[in-house]
Scaffold this active site. Structure first.
Site, mmCIF file in Angstrom:
data_model
loop_
_atom_site.group_PDB
_atom_site.id
_atom_site.type_symbol
_atom_site.label_atom_id
_atom_site.label_comp_id
_atom_site.label_asym_id
_atom_site.label_seq_id
_atom_site.Cartn_x
_atom_site.Cartn_y
_atom_site.Cartn_z
ATOM 1 N N ILE A 182 72.844 32.096 11.575
ATOM 2 C CA ILE A 182 72.611 30.684 11.291
ATOM 3 C C ILE A 182 73.231 29.884 12.435
ATOM 4 O O ILE A 182 74.085 30.393 13.166
ATOM 5 C CB ILE A 182 73.184 30.246 9.926
ATOM 6 N N ASP A 183 72.804 28.655 12.580
ATOM 7 C CA ASP A 183 73.221 27.851 13.725
ATOM 8 C C ASP A 183 74.707 27.489 13.666
ATOM 9 O O ASP A 183 75.329 27.512 12.602
ATOM 10 C CB ASP A 183 72.393 26.576 13.804
#
Length: 346
Positions: free
Chosen positions: A151-152
């Site tokens: 995930i970012d």
């Protein structure tokens, strides 16, 4: 060719980042185009610069960018800085582990933590932390230890990490075959008309802004991506939604929501850190500024994660509370929306 160095000199100061062998059916192709087709997140200009500096070798010989690759060629890209594997240093970074056994662990990632080392982020990442806390984690297809998905940096929430080769293969297959469960909570600009919907679009690098991803009509420019969304609450100028992912493309929710005109709240990369909906009143601008200060990142949280355990075959589902910064921002909008009468402005 005095400006180019022999390989024995290169090895003393440069690091191999990529190595490819041209397939038997490879037609004649410029080496810069050959590398562009195989290396993610790069530009032709960067590859040509690497060629000009003597950093591209074919069969251990330095070549220029117009060299024509043929079947059987060994193409190497070597650069002055090491890859993240070469400088990966175990770092004693605390991890919020919500589940662990001998096959895997599930982590609740905080905002601001990069998942794996890359350009500009060579330390302080989740992978650095994993290297400290665990030994001999299996490598994924991108040679990243333990990582099944990502995930970012400024997205919070759940990640599963594989501890064995079997777990890596078993979990990766579920993500590829879309049998895992992933729910995200997002706050987006605008009042979404539908109660729920599905966004489909090929996601690939933006044509002009290489820092962004974009939706493309052609599969040649992007990979198919599917996002299902459902409205949870409406606050007039913004909407709280739940997103279910079928695929896991880079920036998928951020790109898909922008594509339908509902950019994530305070998503700087995609323009969500500007006032996209609302009034021209000074008090409204002050309210938005306070919201941005409360939530200094994109409003996105990986809330739920489900998958089948690689050994027990039990379907495990994990859920995390919405983090405090996002909760506080939502509550600000909840209070504001009750006190306002909304008129949509462009």
């Amino acid at each position: 060719m005095a400006e180019y160095k022999a390989e024995n000199e290169l090895d003393d100061e440069l690091f191999e980042h990529h190595r490819f062998e041209a397939a038997k059916g490879q037609s004649s192709l410029r080496v810069d185009k050959f590398l562009m087709n195989l290396i993610e997140n790069t530009t032709r200009n960067k590859i040509q610069q690497a060629a000009e500096s003597g950093s591209i070798l074919v069969n251990d010989v330095v070549v220029k960018s117009n060299y024509k690759v043929k079947a059987g060629d060994i193409v190497r890209l070597v650069l002055a800085h090491p890859t993240y594997e070469q400088l990966l240093t175990p770092e004693n970074i605390p991890l919020d582990i919500i589940f662990e056994d001998d096959q895997l662990l599930v982590i609740n990632k905080p905002a601001g933590m990069v998942v794996h080392p890359g350009h500009g982020n060579y330390s302080g990442t989740l992978v650095n932390a994993l290297a400290f806390h665990f030994e001999n984690l299996p490598m994924n297809s991108s040679e990243r230890p333990g990582l099944v998905h990502r995930i970012d940096k400024d997205t919070t929430g759940l990640l599963v990490v594989a501890k064995t080769e079997h777990a890596m293969a078993y979990l990766s297959k579920q993500f590829a075959e879309k049998t895992s469960e992933r729910e995200y909570i997002a706050l987006v600009w605008g009042n979404i008309e539908e109660e729920e919907g599905t966004i489909e679009g090929n996601i690939g690098r933006h044509d002009t802004n290489r820092m962004q991803m974009a939706v493309h009509e052609s599969e040649e420019k992007g990979k198919p991506a599917v996002t299902h969304f459902k409205v949870l609450e409406r606050f007039g100028y913004v909407t709280l939604i739940s997103c279910q992912l079928e695929t896991g493309r880079t920036h998928q929710i951020r790109v898909h929501m922008k594509h339908i005109g509902h950019t994530l709240f305070n998503d700087e990369r995609y323009g969500g850190n500007s006032i996209l909906k609302g009034t021209t009143f000074t008090k409204y601008k002050q309210f938005i500024d306070n919201c941005f200060k409360t939530l200094p990142r994109q409003a996105l949280h990986a809330k739920t994660l489900g998958f089948e355990h690689p050994i027990t075959k039990e379907f495990l589902r994990f859920d995390t509370p919405i983090p405090q910064d996002l909760q506080d921002c939502i509550e600000k909008w909840r209070v504001y929306s009750k006190a306002q009468t909304f008129t949509e402005e462009t």
